[in-house]
Design a protein around this motif. Sequence first.
Motif, mmCIF file in Angstrom:
data_model
loop_
_atom_site.group_PDB
_atom_site.id
_atom_site.type_symbol
_atom_site.label_atom_id
_atom_site.label_comp_id
_atom_site.label_asym_id
_atom_site.label_seq_id
_atom_site.Cartn_x
_atom_site.Cartn_y
_atom_site.Cartn_z
ATOM 1 N N ILE A 79 13.390 22.556 -13.556
ATOM 2 C CA ILE A 79 12.384 23.474 -13.021
ATOM 3 C C ILE A 79 11.685 24.231 -14.153
ATOM 4 N N LYS A 80 12.412 24.537 -15.210
ATOM 5 C CA LYS A 80 11.783 25.196 -16.355
ATOM 6 C C LYS A 80 10.780 24.265 -17.031
ATOM 7 N N GLN A 81 11.142 22.993 -17.156
ATOM 8 C CA GLN A 81 10.213 22.011 -17.710
ATOM 9 C C GLN A 81 8.985 21.863 -16.819
ATOM 10 N N ALA A 82 9.215 21.776 -15.502
ATOM 11 C CA ALA A 82 8.112 21.561 -14.561
ATOM 12 C C ALA A 82 7.124 22.721 -14.598
ATOM 13 N N ILE A 83 7.650 23.941 -14.673
ATOM 14 C CA ILE A 83 6.776 25.116 -14.706
ATOM 15 C C ILE A 83 5.975 25.156 -16.004
ATOM 16 N N THR A 84 6.593 24.739 -17.093
ATOM 17 C CA THR A 84 5.903 24.732 -18.377
ATOM 18 C C THR A 84 4.842 23.637 -18.451
ATOM 19 N N GLY A 86 3.821 21.518 -15.741
ATOM 20 C CA GLY A 86 3.136 21.147 -14.506
ATOM 21 C C GLY A 86 1.652 21.490 -14.527
ATOM 22 N N ASP A 87 0.841 20.553 -14.017
ATOM 23 C CA ASP A 87 -0.606 20.771 -13.984
ATOM 24 C C ASP A 87 -1.059 21.107 -12.562
ATOM 25 N N GLU A 88 -2.354 21.070 -12.326
ATOM 26 C CA GLU A 88 -2.882 21.434 -11.004
ATOM 27 C C GLU A 88 -2.426 20.465 -9.916
ATOM 28 N N SER A 89 -2.300 19.195 -10.260
ATOM 29 C CA SER A 89 -1.852 18.220 -9.262
ATOM 30 C C SER A 89 -0.409 18.494 -8.861
ATOM 31 N N TRP A 90 0.416 18.937 -9.817
ATOM 32 C CA TRP A 90 1.793 19.322 -9.496
ATOM 33 C C TRP A 90 1.794 20.539 -8.568
ATOM 34 N N GLU A 91 0.969 21.519 -8.864
ATOM 35 C CA GLU A 91 0.894 22.710 -8.022
ATOM 36 C C GLU A 91 0.454 22.357 -6.602
ATOM 37 N N LEU A 92 -0.544 21.480 -6.495
ATOM 38 C CA LEU A 92 -1.038 21.079 -5.178
ATOM 39 C C LEU A 92 0.032 20.337 -4.388
ATOM 40 N N GLU A 93 0.761 19.458 -5.058
ATOM 41 C CA GLU A 93 1.822 18.706 -4.380
ATOM 42 C C GLU A 93 2.934 19.636 -3.913
ATOM 43 N N LEU A 94 3.250 20.627 -4.722
ATOM 44 C CA LEU A 94 4.273 21.601 -4.345
ATOM 45 C C LEU A 94 3.832 22.411 -3.132
ATOM 46 N N LEU A 95 2.586 22.870 -3.147
ATOM 47 C CA LEU A 95 2.050 23.606 -1.996
ATOM 48 C C LEU A 95 2.059 22.752 -0.737
ATOM 49 N N THR A 96 1.664 21.496 -0.881
ATOM 50 C CA THR A 96 1.606 20.582 0.263
ATOM 51 C C THR A 96 2.992 20.335 0.843
ATOM 52 N N SER A 97 3.963 20.105 -0.034
ATOM 53 C CA SER A 97 5.316 19.824 0.446
ATOM 54 C C SER A 97 5.924 21.039 1.139
ATOM 55 N N PHE A 98 5.624 22.241 0.638
ATOM 56 C CA PHE A 98 6.133 23.428 1.315
ATOM 57 C C PHE A 98 5.450 23.602 2.669
ATOM 58 N N HIS A 99 4.145 23.359 2.726
ATOM 59 C CA HIS A 99 3.435 23.479 3.997
ATOM 60 C C HIS A 99 4.033 22.542 5.044
ATOM 61 N N LYS A 100 4.309 21.308 4.658
ATOM 62 C CA LYS A 100 4.910 20.350 5.591
ATOM 63 C C LYS A 100 6.295 20.811 6.041
ATOM 64 N N LEU A 128 10.232 19.663 -8.850
ATOM 65 C CA LEU A 128 10.755 19.309 -10.172
ATOM 66 C C LEU A 128 10.015 18.183 -10.867
ATOM 67 N N GLU A 129 9.173 17.443 -10.145
ATOM 68 C CA GLU A 129 8.615 16.235 -10.738
ATOM 69 C C GLU A 129 7.541 16.503 -11.797
ATOM 70 N N GLY A 130 7.200 17.758 -11.996
ATOM 71 C CA GLY A 130 6.312 18.085 -13.102
ATOM 72 C C GLY A 130 7.019 18.090 -14.448
ATOM 73 N N ALA A 131 8.353 17.954 -14.419
ATOM 74 C CA ALA A 131 9.135 17.961 -15.659
ATOM 75 C C ALA A 131 8.831 16.723 -16.494
ATOM 76 N N VAL A 132 9.013 16.845 -17.795
ATOM 77 C CA VAL A 132 8.685 15.741 -18.694
ATOM 78 C C VAL A 132 9.841 14.753 -18.852
ATOM 79 N N SER A 133 11.056 15.171 -18.548
ATOM 80 C CA SER A 133 12.225 14.306 -18.733
ATOM 81 C C SER A 133 12.427 13.409 -17.513
ATOM 82 N N LYS A 134 11.964 12.172 -17.604
ATOM 83 C CA LYS A 134 12.072 11.251 -16.476
ATOM 84 C C LYS A 134 13.514 10.797 -16.261
ATOM 85 N N ASN A 135 14.294 10.696 -17.320
ATOM 86 C CA ASN A 135 15.698 10.328 -17.167
ATOM 87 C C ASN A 135 16.461 11.392 -16.382
ATOM 88 N N MET A 136 16.176 12.661 -16.699
ATOM 89 C CA MET A 136 16.837 13.731 -15.974
ATOM 90 C C MET A 136 16.379 13.776 -14.519
#
Length: 207
Positions: A79-84, A86-100, A128-136
Amino acid sequence: MIQQDILNGVLLPGQKLVVADLKQRYAVGASPIREALVQLSWTKYVCLEPQKGCWVAPVSIGELTDLYDSLRFVASALIKQAITAGDESWELELLTSFHKLSRIKLSQEDVGWAEWEERQHQFHISLLEGAVSKNMLNFFNDLINQAKRYRYYAAVNGLDNSAINLDEYEIIMKLALAKDAEKAAERLDIHLNRTKEQIQQIIESAA
């Protein structure tokens, strides 16, 4: 179909899985059944041992604790990676998933646990998918899919839907969008630990 029957409590933890019986239940051949059992052993939904056979994986507080301790450790970093990063598309996806997620009312009789489970799962992934570590991220996915069996077990065995607090998800989302990585990680950790404690209570009461 086998996985869904395990989740829904049709096939119980520790229950022996015999290929001949499963062939009859699902009206498919032995080869697809065996292949399905092997795949389910990879995700730890079933136990498969040579000479001993196959059975539905048991539930235990030890495994539950290990799963959620691992989830909490990985989620904090992600989550720390994602917040650092994450771009606008990440923010939009997060908003959308919470709305659903917020559209689901578990108190309604026509709304099943499966729909809630799928949407809250997607919320965690979007968070979390805005994070850069795909393995994690892949590791987190593996863990949360294993934990799904425990969440369903709790739902099947009497989890009170009122114990699920949508406000927790909203607080985490708002902290993430506000780029407050430390507080977002802290609230996510509290959320995951509370979920673990709710499931543990169900396991203890069923013992």
